[in-house]
Design an enzyme around this catalytic site. Structure first.
Site, short mmCIF file in Angstrom:
data_model
loop_
_atom_site.label_atom_id
_atom_site.label_comp_id
_atom_site.label_asym_id
_atom_site.label_seq_id
_atom_site.Cartn_x
_atom_site.Cartn_y
_atom_site.Cartn_z
N LYS A 95 27.04 30.28 -1.85
CA LYS A 95 26.03 31.31 -1.56
C LYS A 95 24.78 31.01 -2.39
O LYS A 95 24.89 30.64 -3.57
CB LYS A 95 26.56 32.70 -1.92
CG LYS A 95 25.50 33.81 -1.89
CD LYS A 95 24.94 34.04 -0.50
CE LYS A 95 23.75 35.03 -0.53
NZ LYS A 95 23.09 35.13 0.79
N ASN A 145 21.26 39.98 9.93
CA ASN A 145 21.58 40.27 8.53
C ASN A 145 20.32 40.44 7.71
O ASN A 145 19.31 39.77 7.94
CB ASN A 145 22.44 39.15 7.93
CG ASN A 145 21.61 38.08 7.24
OD1 ASN A 145 21.21 38.23 6.09
ND2 ASN A 145 21.31 37.03 7.97
N CYS A 169 14.75 32.16 2.65
CA CYS A 169 15.41 33.46 2.76
C CYS A 169 14.40 34.46 3.36
O CYS A 169 13.33 34.68 2.81
CB CYS A 169 15.89 33.97 1.41
SG CYS A 169 16.69 35.59 1.57
O1 IRO Z 1 19.74 37.95 2.99
C1 IRO Z 1 20.21 36.89 2.52
O2 IRO Z 1 20.87 36.81 1.44
C2 IRO Z 1 19.94 35.68 3.33
N1 IRO Z 1 20.09 35.81 4.67
C3 IRO Z 1 19.78 34.78 5.55
O3 IRO Z 1 19.91 34.91 6.78
N2 IRO Z 1 19.32 33.61 5.04
C4 IRO Z 1 19.15 33.42 3.70
O4 IRO Z 1 18.71 32.32 3.29
C5 IRO Z 1 19.48 34.49 2.82
I1 IRO Z 1 19.29 34.18 0.78
#
Ligand code: IRO
Length: 313
Positions: free
Chosen positions: A44, A68, A131
């Site tokens: 992660k 998300n 992100c």
């Molecule tokens: O919300 C997130 O943690 C996240 N969610 C994503 O869809 N891509 C990313 O690089 C990340 I860092």
């Protein structure tokens, strides 16, 4: 036929791995990935400090994919570094990827990479420049000048192999610009693509969004994004120095989807949404389905067709 994948001087049993963020939050999940039929795995994305992330609900599986806005929940860079150093000592021949992001922006990217440089970890790093879910923070890789500035800064001190996780681009000028920047540096790979940022899904029963953060806006994954993912893999492959490998991510549900990413020039393949939906068994199924495609087409290895997408001219 063999599904062996060559990537940055390594040979993996197969090209499949998880996409960062899915099944990789802690050492238990990482152990399960290492024990699965995946060819490699990635952690992660880590920030300097551990983070709870955004309020829930923040991840929803949808019929055609997922949405998300996790908000970078993670146990902090020190946790993943310590675990990675133990893993590389225990299995020096099975490389994996350590994903690094930043919550605070440019300076934290630099200091996170400095910590890795000064650590005993010598493996691959996936520098997450994409992100989409940090409220108030633009995605680094959508700012070409800042991306170049950051890579300049990192290469002043960083001597270990790393690559970058990119967002999807939607314009030939942008494909050209990001490739021009990346071709100036000795990065080992690019990962195309991260989720398609800031989509919106509405629940038909309630006329309401389905995730809490950012008024329901979140990164989109799954079937929705395969055409965009394939285009980015293909466009970057056509523009990047051959020395830079490509990881294909986005919309891989079946062996056919995997085959298409390889046809566009990917060397490794990451699975996010479908891994979240199906669990670790997805890797067995994808290996079986991809192998069947090679056999049916009379190929003996991925090298026989990698990057050989035909056009109509
Ligand atoms: O919300 C997130 O943690 C996240 N969610 C994503 O869809 N891509 C990313 O690089 C990340 I860092």
């Amino acid at each position: 036929a063999t599904l062996q994948a060559t990537f940055y001087g390594h040979t993996f049993d197969n090209p499949f791995m998880n996409a960062s963020g899915v099944h990789c939050m802690d050492k238990t999940e990482l152990d399960e990935l290492a024990a699965s039929a995946s060819g490699s795995f990635v952690t992660k994305s880590a920030t300097a400090d551990s983070r709870d992330g955004n309020p829930e609900p923040r991840y929803i599986n949808l019929e055609l994919g997922s949405i998300n806005s996790m908000g970078l929940p993670n146990l902090g860079l020190a946790y993943y570094l310590e675990d990675a150093i133990k893993r590389q000592a225990a299995n020096p021949d099975t490389p994996f990827f350590l994903s690094v992001a930043s919550y605070k922006g440019f300076d934290e990217y630099v200091s996170n990479m400095k910590h890795i440089q000064e650590s005993d970890y010598t493996g691959l790093v996936e520098l997450n420049l994409s992100c989409p879910n940090v409220p108030g923070k633009p995605q680094m890789a959508y700012d070409f000048e800042d991306t170049e500035k950051l890579l300049n800064e990192i290469f002043k001190f960083y001597t270990k192999p790393f690559g970058v996780k990119l967002p999807p681009y939607f314009d030939f000028m942008h494909f050209d610009k990001i490739a021009d920047v990346l071709n100036k540096f000795d990065i080992k790979f690019v990962n195309c693509v991260n989720s398609v940022g800031n989509g919106l899904y509405i629940d038909e029963a309630t006329d309401t969004v389905v995730i809490k953060p950012k008024g329901g806006f979140g990164g989109i994954g799954g079937e929705y994004i395969k055409p965009t993912a394939l285009a980015n893999v293909r466009a970057l492959r056509q523009r990047l120095n051959p020395s830079i490998d490509i990881i294909g991510t986005g919309g891989i549900l079946t062996g056919r989807d995997a085959y298409e990413h390889l046809l566009c020039g990917a060397s490794m393949l990451q699975v996010g949404t479908q891994l979240h939906k199906e669990g670790l068994g997805v890797f067995e199924r994808l290996n079986t389905e991809l192998l069947a495609i090679l056999e049916a087409k009379g190929y003996t290895s991925i090298a026989d067709f990698k990057g050989k997408l035909a056009t109509l001219d």
